[in-house]
Design a protein around this motif. Structure first.
Motif, mmCIF file in Angstrom:
data_model
loop_
_atom_site.group_PDB
_atom_site.id
_atom_site.type_symbol
_atom_site.label_atom_id
_atom_site.label_comp_id
_atom_site.label_asym_id
_atom_site.label_seq_id
_atom_site.Cartn_x
_atom_site.Cartn_y
_atom_site.Cartn_z
ATOM 1 N N MET A 9 0.898 -1.075 0.009
ATOM 2 C CA MET A 9 0.122 0.238 0.035
ATOM 3 C C MET A 9 0.924 1.031 0.170
ATOM 4 S SD MET A 9 -3.262 0.627 2.289
ATOM 5 C CE MET A 9 -4.326 -0.844 1.668
ATOM 6 N N ALA A 10 0.671 2.147 -1.004
ATOM 7 C CA ALA A 10 1.695 3.332 -1.458
ATOM 8 C C ALA A 10 1.809 4.074 -0.027
ATOM 9 C CB ALA A 10 0.975 3.925 -2.485
ATOM 10 N N THR A 11 0.654 4.393 0.768
ATOM 11 C CA THR A 11 0.711 5.193 1.784
ATOM 12 C C THR A 11 2.087 4.863 2.976
ATOM 13 O OG1 THR A 11 -1.544 5.978 1.560
ATOM 14 C CG2 THR A 11 -0.375 6.380 3.733
ATOM 15 N N PHE A 12 1.826 3.746 3.194
ATOM 16 C CA PHE A 12 2.861 3.127 4.116
ATOM 17 C C PHE A 12 4.194 2.550 3.577
ATOM 18 C CE2 PHE A 12 -1.377 2.149 6.096
ATOM 19 C CZ PHE A 12 -1.377 3.269 6.813
ATOM 20 N N GLY A 13 4.510 2.879 2.431
ATOM 21 C CA GLY A 13 5.520 2.411 1.612
ATOM 22 C C GLY A 13 6.874 2.728 2.187
ATOM 23 N N THR A 14 7.105 3.771 2.702
ATOM 24 C CA THR A 14 8.245 4.195 3.268
ATOM 25 C C THR A 14 8.681 3.433 4.667
ATOM 26 O OG1 THR A 14 8.219 6.630 2.511
ATOM 27 C CG2 THR A 14 9.748 6.134 4.271
ATOM 28 N N LEU A 15 7.458 3.476 5.457
ATOM 29 C CA LEU A 15 7.518 2.694 6.752
ATOM 30 C C LEU A 15 7.608 1.246 6.545
ATOM 31 C CD1 LEU A 15 6.905 2.617 9.752
ATOM 32 C CD2 LEU A 15 4.703 2.334 9.221
ATOM 33 N N SER A 16 6.850 0.800 5.778
ATOM 34 C CA SER A 16 7.124 -0.561 5.418
ATOM 35 C C SER A 16 8.900 -0.963 4.785
ATOM 36 C CB SER A 16 6.301 -1.164 4.111
ATOM 37 O OG SER A 16 6.468 -2.604 3.988
ATOM 38 N N ASP A 17 9.347 -0.095 3.985
ATOM 39 C CA ASP A 17 10.664 -0.552 3.618
ATOM 40 C C ASP A 17 11.743 -0.320 4.762
ATOM 41 O OD1 ASP A 17 9.860 -0.592 1.027
ATOM 42 O OD2 ASP A 17 10.400 1.414 0.387
ATOM 43 N N ARG A 18 11.564 0.752 5.642
ATOM 44 C CA ARG A 18 12.342 0.947 6.910
ATOM 45 C C ARG A 18 12.309 -0.513 7.965
ATOM 46 N NH1 ARG A 18 13.504 6.204 8.363
ATOM 47 N NH2 ARG A 18 14.632 5.391 10.229
ATOM 48 N N LEU A 19 10.980 -0.894 8.247
ATOM 49 C CA LEU A 19 10.875 -2.082 8.966
ATOM 50 C C LEU A 19 11.590 -3.167 8.213
ATOM 51 C CD1 LEU A 19 7.507 -1.478 10.495
ATOM 52 C CD2 LEU A 19 9.448 -0.813 11.386
ATOM 53 N N THR A 20 11.158 -3.326 6.997
ATOM 54 C CA THR A 20 11.668 -4.499 6.306
ATOM 55 C C THR A 20 13.366 -4.637 6.264
ATOM 56 O OG1 THR A 20 9.828 -4.700 5.109
ATOM 57 C CG2 THR A 20 11.540 -5.786 4.113
ATOM 58 N N GLU A 21 13.820 -3.563 6.174
ATOM 59 C CA GLU A 21 15.461 -3.302 6.124
ATOM 60 C C GLU A 21 15.969 -3.799 7.716
ATOM 61 O OE1 GLU A 21 19.004 -3.371 4.745
ATOM 62 O OE2 GLU A 21 17.169 -2.938 3.588
ATOM 63 N N THR A 22 15.118 -3.346 8.587
ATOM 64 C CA THR A 22 15.590 -3.508 9.972
ATOM 65 C C THR A 22 15.620 -5.040 10.196
ATOM 66 O OG1 THR A 22 14.773 -1.220 10.737
ATOM 67 C CG2 THR A 22 15.192 -3.034 12.428
ATOM 68 N N PHE A 23 14.498 -5.779 9.762
ATOM 69 C CA PHE A 23 14.465 -7.088 10.096
ATOM 70 C C PHE A 23 15.389 -8.088 9.230
ATOM 71 C CE2 PHE A 23 9.902 -5.830 11.264
ATOM 72 C CZ PHE A 23 10.452 -5.759 12.721
ATOM 73 N N ARG A 24 15.630 -7.449 8.040
ATOM 74 C CA ARG A 24 16.678 -8.226 7.296
ATOM 75 C C ARG A 24 18.052 -8.043 7.819
ATOM 76 N NH1 ARG A 24 16.092 -5.193 2.717
ATOM 77 N NH2 ARG A 24 14.576 -6.627 2.130
ATOM 78 N N ASN A 25 18.412 -7.036 8.632
ATOM 79 C CA ASN A 25 19.651 -7.155 9.338
ATOM 80 C C ASN A 25 19.734 -8.079 10.494
ATOM 81 O OD1 ASN A 25 20.726 -5.353 7.416
ATOM 82 N ND2 ASN A 25 19.828 -3.503 8.876
ATOM 83 N N LEU A 26 18.678 -8.071 11.122
ATOM 84 C CA LEU A 26 18.221 -8.896 12.377
ATOM 85 C C LEU A 26 18.408 -10.309 11.818
ATOM 86 C CD1 LEU A 26 17.718 -8.212 15.438
ATOM 87 C CD2 LEU A 26 15.256 -8.896 14.601
ATOM 88 N N ARG A 27 17.902 -10.886 10.731
ATOM 89 C CA ARG A 27 17.735 -12.259 10.472
ATOM 90 C C ARG A 27 19.230 -13.006 10.272
ATOM 91 N NH1 ARG A 27 13.122 -10.565 7.207
ATOM 92 N NH2 ARG A 27 11.014 -11.312 8.430
ATOM 93 N N THR A 28 20.068 -12.040 10.002
ATOM 94 C CA THR A 28 21.515 -12.478 9.594
ATOM 95 C C THR A 28 22.300 -12.757 11.225
ATOM 96 O OG1 THR A 28 22.612 -10.099 10.162
ATOM 97 C CG2 THR A 28 21.951 -11.003 7.861
ATOM 98 N N LYS A 29 21.566 -12.705 12.196
ATOM 99 C CA LYS A 29 22.122 -13.235 13.351
ATOM 100 C C LYS A 29 21.538 -14.197 13.942
ATOM 101 C CE LYS A 29 22.813 -8.328 14.685
ATOM 102 N NZ LYS A 29 24.271 -8.346 14.361
ATOM 103 N N GLY A 30 22.288 -15.151 14.449
ATOM 104 C CA GLY A 30 21.841 -16.477 14.873
ATOM 105 C C GLY A 30 21.057 -16.558 16.444
ATOM 106 N N LYS A 31 21.703 -15.692 17.131
ATOM 107 C CA LYS A 31 21.516 -15.527 18.633
ATOM 108 C C LYS A 31 21.427 -13.832 18.840
ATOM 109 C CE LYS A 31 22.412 -16.851 23.250
ATOM 110 N NZ LYS A 31 23.303 -17.656 24.162
ATOM 111 N N LEU A 32 20.613 -13.670 19.459
ATOM 112 C CA LEU A 32 19.942 -12.024 19.728
ATOM 113 C C LEU A 32 20.386 -11.511 21.107
ATOM 114 C CD1 LEU A 32 16.679 -11.287 18.125
ATOM 115 C CD2 LEU A 32 19.005 -11.386 17.068
#
Length: 520
Positions: A1-24
């Motif tokens: 949905m276009a209105t939340f596009g920027t927010l979606s991109d930021r959150l997706t990028e944050t979680f993408r970096n998180l998934r590279t870690k085996g233990k948090l």
């Protein structure tokens, strides 16, 4: 949905970096929460909502549910998703209809928020559900507001009650009260009152809206708010809640390109549920608001359920059965292809539908470049063909293709491309209809045993021609392969994909299968 596009991109990028870690670690979680806070604030989500949201996420992320999880990163994403659903209102809430008709729905909001357009969209949707709505013109201040409502009502195929010409002439409270009485006489079971808006919140507007509510006793008061309004959304919502006390929220213009995060704050701040979301300019572009589905879209997890619902509404089940039968009989033609495309057009924008698929944020550029008019061009080419040409593309020689190109305003290359795509698609669908697995473009050849029945057996016969031994350039490999030629070939095992006779499963195999399905 276009209105939340920027927010979606930021959150997706944050979680993408998180998934590279085996233990948090605690530092990883604090960093993730910090990025989420920045993303929400940049998207105009109210500060008080951001603080409460990130505090809950951090508390749960540092708890045992993440520490004991097999995949901590996915567990954090799940926590964010659940908390996002919570600030969007939790569970879906539908319109509440009166036990004794008519049901009175009053619309309130700022000028330009989209109340009049929403009135038409709601009327059209209610008609699909079997209701007979009446639109009442109570916005008598804005220039041509009454005329606009009449035009929208005509497009929606709904009745309208407009006793005053508007443009500053008439009593909106009397128009609303008389509209409800008119609906009772004419047996309309739903009344939608379109009230006046202002450029800002003022006492006159609130008093007028309050008087309309007292006189009509509406079952629902819907606050229509522009998703692109910014941080002022919270203050506006609070002012309307104090002055009119609305029962539900409608988010309009969700197809815009603004940050739109302030709309996420309204349900949390006011405690009132979001009932509808307006996602386009057409009267069909109205969706019931599902907090869980909206959260999934924002987190780029897709919204497949809404996509399925739209497909079920647009596609004719009987026609789909006929197409399936034609595929099985290899009788699928360009006429059938054209009919399927027309049904897809009923679902709305292709960009919107593709955007509901999971993981589409990485293909944002391709989605933006997608040309919606490509379907119209394809339709023009097919309509320029004769019935015999649509039925059998094999007769399309050079002169016929040139004539079709001229008739559709396209080029011969476009015609050739369409015919080739159709033949490939038809071939693929025929394979699926027979129970086979088609070769998908870009995936290379199918592995042995996954093609047509008997295909691997033919390859096996061809392999017997290498009686002279291996020709490998590696001496060790050549010696090993030549030695293997002296051994007797083993009897084929397995089933059906051309790999020999099927074998009956043993009792132990059946027991294992039952365990997999949880049957003891």
């Amino acid at each position: 949905m276009a209105t939340f596009g920027t927010l979606s991109d930021r959150l997706t990028e944050t979680f993408r970096n998180l998934r590279t870690k085996g233990k948090l670690s605690a530092a990883d979680i604090d960093g993730t929460v910090r990025e989420i806070r920045r993303a929400l604030l940049d998207a105009d989500v109210a500060l008080e909502v951001v603080k409460a949201f990130t505090a809950k996420v951090r508390e749960r992320a540092l708890g045992d549910e993440v520490n004991r999880a097999l995949n901590p990163a996915q567990q954090v994403v799940q926590i964010v998703n659940e908390e996002l659903v919570a600030i969007l209102g939790g569970e879906q809430r539908r319109l509440q209809f009166a036990k004794t008709p008519p049901t009175v729905i009053m619309l309130a909001g700022l000028q330009g928020s989209g109340k009049t357009t929403f009135a038409g969209k709601l009327a059209k949707q209610l008609q699909k559900e079997g209701h007979t709505p009446l639109l009442v013109a109570a916005d008598l201040q804005r220039p041509n507001a009454v005329n606009q409502l009449e035009v929208v009502a005509e497009r929606a195929g709904a009745a309208v009650y407009a006793p005053f010409p508007g443009n500053g002439v008439g009593d909106p409270v009397k128009a609303s009260r008389d509209g409800v009485e008119h609906a009772k006489r004419q047996q309309h079971d739903v009344v939608i009152i379109d009230t006046a808006g202002r450029l800002g919140v003022d006492e006159e507007l609130m008093k007028q809206a309050g008087d309309i509510r007292k006189k009509t006793q509406p079952d629902e008061v819907l606050f229509v708010i522009d998703a692109m309004i910014g941080q002022d959304a919270v203050n506006t919502a609070r002012a309307f809640q104090e002055g009119v006390d609305f029962t539900g929220v409608v988010l309009s213009k969700l197809d815009g390109d603004a940050r739109g995060g302030a709309a996420l704050s309204v349900a949390s701040v006011t405690g009132r549920p979001i009932i509808y979301a307006s996602t386009g300019e057409n009267l069909e572009d109205l969706e019931a608001f599902h907090p869980d589905r909206m959260a999934s879209r924002i987190l780029d997890l897709g919204d497949v359920l809404t996509l399925i619902e739209q497909a079920q509404e647009a596609f004719d089940e009987e026609e789909a059965q006929k197409v399936a039968e034609k595929l099985a009989k290899e009788a699928f033609t360009l006429d059938d292809f054209l009919q399927q495309m027309q049904q897809m057009k009923k679902m709305g924008s292709m960009k919107k539908m593709l955007g509901m698929m999971p993981g589409m944020s990485g293909m944002k550029e391709q989605l933006e470049n997608f040309d919606e008019r490509e379907i119209d061009r394809t339709e023009a080419i097919i309509r320029s063909m004769t019935p015999s040409e649509r039925h059998n593309t094999k007769i399309l020689n050079g002169s016929r293709r040139a004539r079709i190109a001229r008739g559709s305003g396209m080029t011969v290359t476009d015609v050739n491309s369409l015919v080739n795509r159709f033949e490939q698609a038809a071939k693929m669908m025929k394979t699926v209809a027979r129970g086979g697995t088609p070769n998908m473009p870009g995936m290379g050849a199918m592995p042995p045993g996954m093609g047509k029945p008997g295909a691997s057996a033919k390859r096996g016969k061809k392999g017997k021609k290498t009686k002279g031994g291996s020709r490998s350039g590696n001496p060790a490999k050549r010696a090993a392969e030549n030695a293997g030629l002296t051994h007797e070939p083993q009897a084929p095992t397995g089933s059906g994909f051309g790999l020999g006779a099927p074998q009956e499963p043993s009792e132990s195999d059946l027991a294992e299968i039952q365990k997999l399905f949880g049957k003891n």
